[in-house]
Design a protein around this motif. Structure first.
Motif, PDB file in Angstrom:
ATOM      1  N   ASP A  47      37.651  36.726  42.784  1.00  0.00           N
ATOM      2  CA  ASP A  47      36.446  37.479  43.115  1.00  0.00           C
ATOM      3  C   ASP A  47      35.231  36.614  42.775  1.00  0.00           C
ATOM      4  O   ASP A  47      34.977  36.314  41.604  1.00  0.00           O
TER       5      ASP A  47
ATOM      6  N   THR B 160      32.012  37.275  43.867  1.00  0.00           N
ATOM      7  CA  THR B 160      30.804  38.015  44.228  1.00  0.00           C
ATOM      8  C   THR B 160      29.602  37.576  43.406  1.00  0.00           C
ATOM      9  O   THR B 160      28.530  37.277  43.952  1.00  0.00           O
TER      10      THR B 160
ATOM     11  N   SER C  48      32.857  41.853  46.707  1.00  0.00           N
ATOM     12  CA  SER C  48      32.833  43.303  46.467  1.00  0.00           C
ATOM     13  C   SER C  48      31.403  43.775  46.235  1.00  0.00           C
ATOM     14  O   SER C  48      30.533  43.010  45.833  1.00  0.00           O
TER      15      SER C  48
ATOM     16  N   ARG D 155      29.808  47.488  44.625  1.00  0.00           N
ATOM     17  CA  ARG D 155      30.010  48.847  44.105  1.00  0.00           C
ATOM     18  C   ARG D 155      31.458  49.323  44.305  1.00  0.00           C
ATOM     19  O   ARG D 155      31.718  50.460  44.649  1.00  0.00           O
ATOM     20  N   GLY D 156      32.380  48.421  44.104  1.00  0.00           N
ATOM     21  CA  GLY D 156      33.794  48.775  44.163  1.00  0.00           C
ATOM     22  C   GLY D 156      34.433  48.637  45.528  1.00  0.00           C
ATOM     23  O   GLY D 156      35.655  48.665  45.652  1.00  0.00           O
TER      24      GLY D 156
ATOM     25  N   SER E  30      35.567  46.367  48.504  1.00  0.00           N
ATOM     26  CA  SER E  30      35.911  44.951  48.484  1.00  0.00           C
ATOM     27  C   SER E  30      36.507  44.505  49.808  1.00  0.00           C
ATOM     28  O   SER E  30      37.018  45.316  50.589  1.00  0.00           O
TER      29      SER E  30
ATOM     30  N   HIS F  51      39.660  37.788  38.105  1.00  0.00           N
ATOM     31  CA  HIS F  51      38.263  38.234  38.137  1.00  0.00           C
ATOM     32  C   HIS F  51      37.632  37.810  36.819  1.00  0.00           C
ATOM     33  O   HIS F  51      37.988  38.329  35.765  1.00  0.00           O
TER      34      HIS F  51
ATOM     35  N   GLY G  59      31.540  44.865  38.602  1.00  0.00           N
ATOM     36  CA  GLY G  59      32.376  45.715  39.439  1.00  0.00           C
ATOM     37  C   GLY G  59      33.626  46.256  38.788  1.00  0.00           C
ATOM     38  O   GLY G  59      34.375  47.020  39.417  1.00  0.00           O
TER      39      GLY G  59
ATOM     40  N   ARG H 145      37.793  52.629  42.624  1.00  0.00           N
ATOM     41  CA  ARG H 145      38.197  52.311  44.002  1.00  0.00           C
ATOM     42  C   ARG H 145      38.489  50.824  44.179  1.00  0.00           C
ATOM     43  O   ARG H 145      39.229  50.442  45.080  1.00  0.00           O
ATOM     44  N   TYR H 146      37.913  49.997  43.330  1.00  0.00           N
ATOM     45  CA  TYR H 146      38.210  48.564  43.381  1.00  0.00           C
ATOM     46  C   TYR H 146      39.688  48.333  43.087  1.00  0.00           C
ATOM     47  O   TYR H 146      40.378  47.587  43.794  1.00  0.00           O
ATOM     48  N   TYR H 147      40.182  48.999  42.059  1.00  0.00           N
ATOM     49  CA  TYR H 147      41.595  48.857  41.672  1.00  0.00           C
ATOM     50  C   TYR H 147      42.500  49.499  42.721  1.00  0.00           C
ATOM     51  O   TYR H 147      43.572  48.973  43.037  1.00  0.00           O
TER      52      TYR H 147
END
Length: 383
Positions: free
Chosen positions: A7, A9, A44, A46-47, A49, A98, A103, A108-110
């Protein structure tokens, strides 16, 4: 070997904004250098991605490593990445690494990683916003707590940068009655690339403070020490080079830097210091000053010792973990102690400085090779 996803970002955002890398960013850069040639990039917000294509991943890694910023190209890449999100599939034997905290708080990322069959492994740099909220921006404590709690619940593994950080994480898991995922300590190497010996940037003795100007770094205290040095020594007072951009909640430091007449010409602020300049300043300093109230690791300490530069540091457990008895340790509020030690280290024939230079000879510098040996062995256990 697992397929690695990185990641990036934070790194790409800071590149786009024209910001120089911090300690956290240097860790991310090291991960790209290690894994980038065979890795895919993830972005990503705000979650939410998306996984970049192999071609866009390699282009993104190249931009970040070279600090090459083409804003139009970055914007076009982000558009392609968002469109590509609709065509993403699942992956086999995949791991996300990461290395920033950005984030981590969004479940919701997971969930998205689970759908892609990617196991998320996060690096934890510190729990300072939770344990010392008074040194951070308002509200960051609750966000960071959510980050840590969400990671404790959903991460496949956690990498701590120090034993002190891992112990803080274990304590928080127990306090919150949350499980601790498989974890490993992998200490960080110096973030400054070794360069040839450089010309001394100043013709007089000077000291260096390195890091973003923020409350826990204790710049305000050191500036008061320096004002007292000027009162006592006048033109013979050593210089102080403050390397790092102005951060948050630091108005009192800014007031000293901009309005304290006795510090004019004595304190040099370097808010946009290149790696070449940083190397030169550190290499010739009488000592690095590290008077922080709290740290998760303290990369500048390793950077100084790698250049054979003494350190005057706060008496923190994590510094003892990294450097044992090599630095001269002081209480971060001991004004007379810091004043006396700085004066001692200013002298050309300083026995105190010579003694520490002798101790530095037995410093075992953490290396990225060792760091990634720990990480790779850890990743093998997650199958």
């Amino acid at each position: 070997m697992s397929t690695i996803f990185l990641d990036v970002t934070r790194l790409l955002t800071r590149l786009y904004d024209g910001l120089l890398p911090t300690g956290v960013d240097r860790v991310g850069l090291a991960y790209i250098q290690k894994y980038g040639s065979k890795a895919r990039a993830i972005l990503s917000e705000r979650g939410f991605s998306t996984v970049l294509t192999e071609r866009d991943s390699q282009q993104t890694f190249a931009w970040i490593l070279s600090s090459s910023c083409n804003r139009n190209a970055i914007r076009a890449l982000i558009v392609r990445a968002c469109l590509n999100r609709l065509r993403e599939g699942r992956f086999q034997n995949a791991v996300l690494l990461h290395t920033s905290h950005n984030g981590m708080e969004f479940e919701r990322y997971y969930s998205a990683m689970t759908k892609r069959k990617i196991r998320p492994v996060f690096m934890v740099h510190d729990l300072i916003p939770m344990t010392h909220a008074e040194y951070c921006r308002p509200g960051v404590d609750s966000i960071h707590r959510q980050r840590m709690h969400t990671a404790l619940k959903h991460a496949s593994g956690l990498i701590a940068n120090s034993q002190a950080t891992l112990e803080s994480l274990v304590a928080e898991a127990r306090r919150a009655n949350l499980p601790l995922p498989p974890s490993v300590v992998a200490r960080l190497a110096s973030g400054v690339t070794q360069r040839p010996f450089s010309i001394c940037p100043l013709p007089v003795p000077y000291f260096v403070m390195l890091g973003t100007i923020e409350p826990r770094k204790n710049h305000w205290f050191v500036l008061h020490v320096w004002r007292r040095l000027v009162e006592q020594l006048g033109a013979a007072a050593p210089k102080l080079v403050v390397i790092g951009r102005r951060g948050w909640e630091c108005e009192n430091v800014v007031d000293m830097l901009e309005r304290c007449t006795s510090l004019k010409g004595v304190v040099i602020e370097e808010a946009h210091c290149s790696d070449e300049q940083l190397h030169a300043y550190l290499q010739h300093a009488q000592a690095l000053l590290f008077p922080s109230f709290v740290e998760g690791y303290g990369m500048p300490l390793a950077e100084a010792f790698a250049l054979n530069v003494p350190v005057l540091a706060s008496d923190l457990d994590v510094f003892h973990e990294i450097a044992h008895d090599i630095p001269d340790y002081l209480d971060p509020l001991d004004g007379p102690g810091w004043l006396a030690r700085i004066q001692a280290y200013s002298r050309a024939d300083s026995p105190e400085r010579s003694a520490q230079l002798k101790r530095i000879e037995r410093f075992h510098e953490p290396t990225w090779a060792e760091h990634f040996e720990h990480v790779d062995r850890f990743l093998e256990t997650l199958h």
